[in-house]
Design an enzyme around this catalytic site. Structure first.
Site, PDB file in Angstrom:
ATOM      1  N   CYS A 167      28.853  39.421  79.725  1.00 40.07           N
ATOM      2  CA  CYS A 167      28.839  38.396  78.670  1.00 40.07           C
ATOM      3  C   CYS A 167      29.609  37.186  79.187  1.00 40.07           C
ATOM      4  CB  CYS A 167      29.402  38.951  77.354  1.00 40.07           C
ATOM      5  SG  CYS A 167      31.144  39.431  77.423  1.00 40.07           S
ATOM      6  N   ASN A 214      34.051  38.589  78.741  1.00 42.38           N
ATOM      7  CA  ASN A 214      34.363  40.000  79.059  1.00 42.38           C
ATOM      8  C   ASN A 214      35.536  40.523  78.217  1.00 42.38           C
ATOM      9  OD1 ASN A 214      35.392  41.971  81.961  1.00 42.38           O
ATOM     10  ND2 ASN A 214      33.973  42.530  80.369  1.00 42.38           N
ATOM     11  N   CYS A 243      34.857  40.661  74.455  1.00 41.68           N
ATOM     12  CA  CYS A 243      34.278  41.056  73.156  1.00 41.68           C
ATOM     13  C   CYS A 243      33.029  41.914  73.327  1.00 41.68           C
ATOM     14  CB  CYS A 243      33.948  39.821  72.320  1.00 41.68           C
ATOM     15  SG  CYS A 243      35.408  38.859  71.851  1.00 41.68           S
ATOM     16  N   ARG A 244      31.918  41.271  73.739  1.00 41.85           N
ATOM     17  CA  ARG A 244      30.640  41.986  73.709  1.00 41.85           C
ATOM     18  C   ARG A 244      30.457  42.975  74.853  1.00 41.85           C
ATOM     19  NH1 ARG A 244      27.177  36.691  73.744  1.00 41.85           N
ATOM     20  NH2 ARG A 244      29.044  36.110  74.924  1.00 41.85           N
ATOM     21  N   SER A 245      30.674  42.538  76.092  1.00 38.94           N
ATOM     22  CA  SER A 245      30.373  43.453  77.205  1.00 38.94           C
ATOM     23  C   SER A 245      31.327  44.648  77.281  1.00 38.94           C
ATOM     24  CB  SER A 245      30.285  42.711  78.544  1.00 38.94           C
ATOM     25  OG  SER A 245      31.496  42.087  78.901  1.00 38.94           O
ATOM     26  N   ASP A 295      27.546  36.464  69.595  1.00 40.11           N
ATOM     27  CA  ASP A 295      28.945  36.412  70.013  1.00 40.11           C
ATOM     28  C   ASP A 295      29.846  36.456  68.779  1.00 40.11           C
ATOM     29  OD1 ASP A 295      31.394  35.939  71.110  1.00 40.11           O
ATOM     30  OD2 ASP A 295      30.737  34.248  72.345  1.00 40.11           O
TER      31      ASP A 295
HETATM   32  P1  4NP Z   1      32.544  37.506  74.899  1.00 42.51           P
HETATM   33  O1  4NP Z   1      33.163  36.552  73.773  1.00 42.51           O
HETATM   34  O2  4NP Z   1      31.750  36.624  75.826  1.00 42.51           O
HETATM   35  O3  4NP Z   1      31.704  38.444  74.112  1.00 42.51           O
HETATM   36  O4  4NP Z   1      33.729  38.184  75.581  1.00 42.51           O
HETATM   37  C1  4NP Z   1      33.902  35.405  74.036  1.00 42.51           C
HETATM   38  C2  4NP Z   1      35.197  35.525  74.456  1.00 42.51           C
HETATM   39  C3  4NP Z   1      35.949  34.385  74.675  1.00 42.51           C
HETATM   40  C4  4NP Z   1      35.386  33.142  74.501  1.00 42.51           C
HETATM   41  C5  4NP Z   1      34.069  33.023  74.095  1.00 42.51           C
HETATM   42  C6  4NP Z   1      33.324  34.159  73.873  1.00 42.51           C
HETATM   43  N1  4NP Z   1      36.163  31.989  74.704  1.00 42.51           N
HETATM   44  O5  4NP Z   1      35.684  30.875  74.418  1.00 42.51           O
HETATM   45  O6  4NP Z   1      37.308  32.091  75.171  1.00 42.51           O
END
Ligand code: 4NP
Length: 156
Positions: free
Chosen positions: A9, A12, A14-16, A124
């Protein structure tokens, strides 16, 4: 060949990591041992544990992901893994740009594994509330079930 699966994702955190947790649980429930990992296209959260809301969501489903640590995807991942799954279309575009010519890993959008969700992104949940993480869990767990059904070799 034994499957080696990487989920990617953006951050790294939240989703993955949730996709990694869901597949780890399903593969170990089958008594199998696959290489399973996750990474982000960005390096913003390198070395950090998953978002506390992701940790809480995994725990609600019986899985402790507090020891996971974020890392950025690397060119070498395209030879270390048999399958790389992007959580959304932007992640997929970024991975296509990074992929070396002739790289071995199969690269696809994760929800293409789930017939009625093909072409969709795992939303997300980072900027939303806790309920969004539960939706993320249900999506990545459906995908994990589909991956196991497609890639596992069940004795008959
Ligand atoms: P992820 O979510 O891609 O599912 O881990 C996010 C985590 C952090 C951010 C955006 C999305 N960020 O903007 O820091």
């Amino acid at each position: 060949m034994k499957p080696a699966i990487l989920f990617v994702c953006l951050g790294n955190i939240c989703r993955s990591p949730l996709a990694e947790a869901a597949l780890r649980a399903r593969v170990s429930a089958m008594g199998q041992d696959w290489k399973i990992n996750s990474a982000g296209t960005a390096d913003w959260h390198r070395g950090k544990a998953p978002d506390r809301r992701a940790q809480a969501t995994a725990l609600r489903h019986g899985i402790d992901i507090s020891a996971y640590r974020a890392r950025q995807v690397q060119v070498s991942d395209f030879t270390r893994f048999t399958h790389i799954f992007a959580l959304d279309q932007q992640n997929l575009r970024d991975l296509r740009a990074l992929r070396p010519v002739g790289a071995g890993a199969h690269l696809a959008l994760l929800l293409d594994m789930v017939p009625d969700m093909a072409g969709e992104a795992v939303a997300d949940p980072y900027y939303g509330d806790d309920a969004g993480f539960e939706i993320t869990w249900s999506e990545v767990d459906r995908a994990a079930a589909a991956i196991v059904a497609q890639l596992a070799r069940f004795p008959t």
